[in-house]
Motif scaffolding. Sequence first.
Motif, PDB file in Angstrom:
ATOM      1  N   LYS A 211       0.828  -1.209   0.000  1.00  0.00           N
ATOM      2  CA  LYS A 211       0.000   0.000   0.000  1.00  0.00           C
ATOM      3  C   LYS A 211       0.861   1.257   0.000  1.00  0.00           C
ATOM      4  O   LYS A 211       0.546   2.259  -0.661  1.00  0.00           O
ATOM      5  N   GLU A 214       2.072   1.845  -3.456  1.00  0.00           N
ATOM      6  CA  GLU A 214       0.976   2.340  -4.299  1.00  0.00           C
ATOM      7  C   GLU A 214       0.755   3.828  -4.083  1.00  0.00           C
ATOM      8  O   GLU A 214       0.560   4.585  -5.036  1.00  0.00           O
ATOM      9  N   LYS A 217       3.449   5.811  -5.843  1.00  0.00           N
ATOM     10  CA  LYS A 217       3.224   5.926  -7.278  1.00  0.00           C
ATOM     11  C   LYS A 217       2.161   6.980  -7.591  1.00  0.00           C
ATOM     12  O   LYS A 217       2.289   7.760  -8.529  1.00  0.00           O
TER      13      LYS A 217
END
Length: 361
Positions: A211, A214, A217
């Motif tokens: 997570k 993510e 990103k």
Amino acid sequence: RAKASFGRKQTCNKRSVVPRDLSGKLIRSEMKVFRSLAFVTMLASVVAEGDAPPKLWRPSGKKVHDPWKQFCGKTLCYDLLEVSEDATEDVIKKSYRKLAREWHPDKNPEKGARAKFQKIAKAYEVLSTDGSRANYDMMWRNPDEYRKKYGEYYYKIKPPPTDATFVVILILVIISGLHYTVLKQRQEEYNERLTKVCVENKGPSQGGSLKVQEIHKLALGRYDGAKKKGKGLKTDENFEAAVKEVLIEEDLLAAKPTMWDTIGAKALMLPVSVPKALMEGKKTHESREVNAAATTSQMREALVANTGHEIGVGASAVHEKGKRGKNQARGPANRHRADLGSAALEGALFPLASPDVDCQK
């Protein structure tokens, strides 16, 4: 008279030679001379004896350190007797008698006459003898000696009684303030650490998670600054702001604490929260019972579907007795039944694991 005594021999009276007004003036002048001579004689006798003339008394206004009232209190004993500090014993005695006659409660009807008379008597008692007078002079002129002998006096002020409810509320408010500060500090530290982990893009092997990667990103996609690689993003404030925006959208940051999260607020809400917790616990217990009943029915259905026989109450009881241990079973027959009941349940729940169980036995 001259006419009446006409023909008689005139005689002259000696008193009539000096007029009456002149004789009176002479007498007054003689009296003044006599008084002045007497005053001069008195002064000469005083000077010859070596004593100075008595001084007129004036209040000194000095304050004495006498909290225990061993002598005359804050007022000087000499001022109470209206004499000077170097007055003789006779002068002190005369002044005391005069003041005693003036302020005696039987002769003076004023309200403060008795208290005034008692102070005068105490002052005369202190100054009447040489020993007590010398002790008093030493004490009032040296307060440190007074403290050494009689000690110091302190005023003990007792505070008014305080309401216990007010004290409890005040303690709760103070504790709540401290607790709120701790919660606020923890919230800020958690958000800072989470932001730092996301900025550094730490994976599972580095103490992060998927997570975190993510979020990193997503923040890179929104980042408008120059594309930096490696450690360059760690010091970029714009990239950190982008990470915080993503965390806020994902609702991953810790919320700001409120006063209702503190100990004091929870303590005040106990009359409401305790019954609410009991009701929620009761509902949870009921839901667990429902789930347990549903699970039991599913077990029975699975047993019937696999074996074609329904397990009864007796078999359930045997199974429970078998779970308690073989030592509690009475006799070899009961022990054999417990083993059969446990084997039947295992075959019903796990038919693939134990396909060879014969439930008929």
